[in-house]
Write an enzyme that holds these catalytic residues in place. Sequence first.
Site, PDB file in Angstrom:
ATOM      1  N   HIS A  36       0.838  -1.200   0.000  1.00 20.65           N
ATOM      2  CA  HIS A  36       0.000   0.000   0.000  1.00 20.65           C
ATOM      3  C   HIS A  36       0.869   1.244   0.000  1.00 20.65           C
ATOM      4  O   HIS A  36       1.999   1.224   0.500  1.00 20.65           O
ATOM      5  CB  HIS A  36      -0.934   0.027   1.224  1.00 20.65           C
ATOM      6  CG  HIS A  36      -0.234  -0.161   2.536  1.00 20.65           C
ATOM      7  ND1 HIS A  36       0.161  -1.399   2.989  1.00 20.65           N
ATOM      8  CD2 HIS A  36       0.154   0.722   3.482  1.00 20.65           C
ATOM      9  CE1 HIS A  36       0.763  -1.263   4.166  1.00 20.65           C
ATOM     10  NE2 HIS A  36       0.767   0.019   4.488  1.00 20.65           N
ATOM     11  N   MET A  37       0.330   2.301  -0.564  1.00 17.47           N
ATOM     12  CA  MET A  37       1.007   3.595  -0.577  1.00 17.47           C
ATOM     13  C   MET A  37       0.212   4.568   0.284  1.00 17.47           C
ATOM     14  O   MET A  37      -1.012   4.650   0.159  1.00 17.47           O
ATOM     15  CB  MET A  37       1.085   4.109  -2.013  1.00 17.47           C
ATOM     16  CG  MET A  37       1.670   5.504  -2.149  1.00 17.47           C
ATOM     17  SD  MET A  37       1.603   6.042  -3.869  1.00 17.47           S
ATOM     18  CE  MET A  37       2.945   5.096  -4.542  1.00 17.47           C
TER      19      MET A  37
HETATM   20  P1  AMP Z   1       2.019   0.382   7.334  1.00 13.24           P
HETATM   21  O1  AMP Z   1       2.653   0.669   8.665  1.00 13.24           O
HETATM   22  O2  AMP Z   1       2.728   1.056   6.193  1.00 13.24           O
HETATM   23  O3  AMP Z   1       1.817  -1.095   7.121  1.00 13.24           O
HETATM   24  O4  AMP Z   1       0.611   1.068   7.398  1.00 13.24           O
HETATM   25  C1  AMP Z   1      -0.579   0.395   7.669  1.00 13.24           C
HETATM   26  C2  AMP Z   1      -1.657   1.435   7.829  1.00 13.24           C
HETATM   27  O5  AMP Z   1      -2.910   0.801   7.757  1.00 13.24           O
HETATM   28  C3  AMP Z   1      -1.621   2.186   9.162  1.00 13.24           C
HETATM   29  O6  AMP Z   1      -1.458   3.583   8.909  1.00 13.24           O
HETATM   30  C4  AMP Z   1      -2.966   1.852   9.782  1.00 13.24           C
HETATM   31  O7  AMP Z   1      -3.508   2.936  10.510  1.00 13.24           O
HETATM   32  C5  AMP Z   1      -3.799   1.493   8.580  1.00 13.24           C
HETATM   33  N1  AMP Z   1      -4.908   0.593   8.836  1.00 13.24           N
HETATM   34  C6  AMP Z   1      -4.900  -0.562   9.526  1.00 13.24           C
HETATM   35  N2  AMP Z   1      -6.131  -1.125   9.530  1.00 13.24           N
HETATM   36  C7  AMP Z   1      -6.939  -0.301   8.813  1.00 13.24           C
HETATM   37  C8  AMP Z   1      -8.324  -0.316   8.467  1.00 13.24           C
HETATM   38  N3  AMP Z   1      -9.143  -1.310   8.832  1.00 13.24           N
HETATM   39  N4  AMP Z   1      -8.811   0.703   7.725  1.00 13.24           N
HETATM   40  C9  AMP Z   1      -8.005   1.707   7.325  1.00 13.24           C
HETATM   41  N5  AMP Z   1      -6.696   1.784   7.638  1.00 13.24           N
HETATM   42  C10 AMP Z   1      -6.160   0.798   8.371  1.00 13.24           C
END
Ligand code: AMP
Length: 114
Positions: free
Chosen positions: A100-101
């Site tokens: 994801h970005m």
């Molecule tokens: P990363 O640390 O780059 O893996 O970022 C993962 C991101 O996903 C974090 O900023 C979380 O806040 C976000 N995240 C986790 N679960 C959800 C969800 N159900 N809906 C939206 N964002 C989420």
Amino acid sequence: MDDCIFCKIISGDIPSDIIYRDDEVIAFRDVNPVAPTHILIVPVEHLVTTLDIPDVNTSLTNKMIQTANRLANQEGISEDGYRLVINCGEQGGQVVKHLHMHLIGGRHLSSSLG
Ligand code: AMP
């Protein structure tokens, strides 16, 4: 992927604030935003990290960036500037194991990246 939270958002099994979707990418608001605009741009296909993007597939990365740019425009943060971040793997700070970005903006961000 059965245990992937982003796959569950894509399939509609978990609700999310989805602001864009097509056959290749989906974009939804981060549940824990670090800035007024914090959107995740996610490939529909379950790829774990950037390492899983095939060498020949430049279209996916282009698509993710184009989507981010368009959403930044839509959010009204294009002119002031914003940050695009892809965390890759454990030491890269990646928590969710679905590529994801992050599109982050709407406030002045620190120039520090560490
Ligand atoms: P990363 O640390 O780059 O893996 O970022 C993962 C991101 O996903 C974090 O900023 C979380 O806040 C976000 N995240 C986790 N679960 C959800 C969800 N159900 N809906 C939206 N964002 C989420």
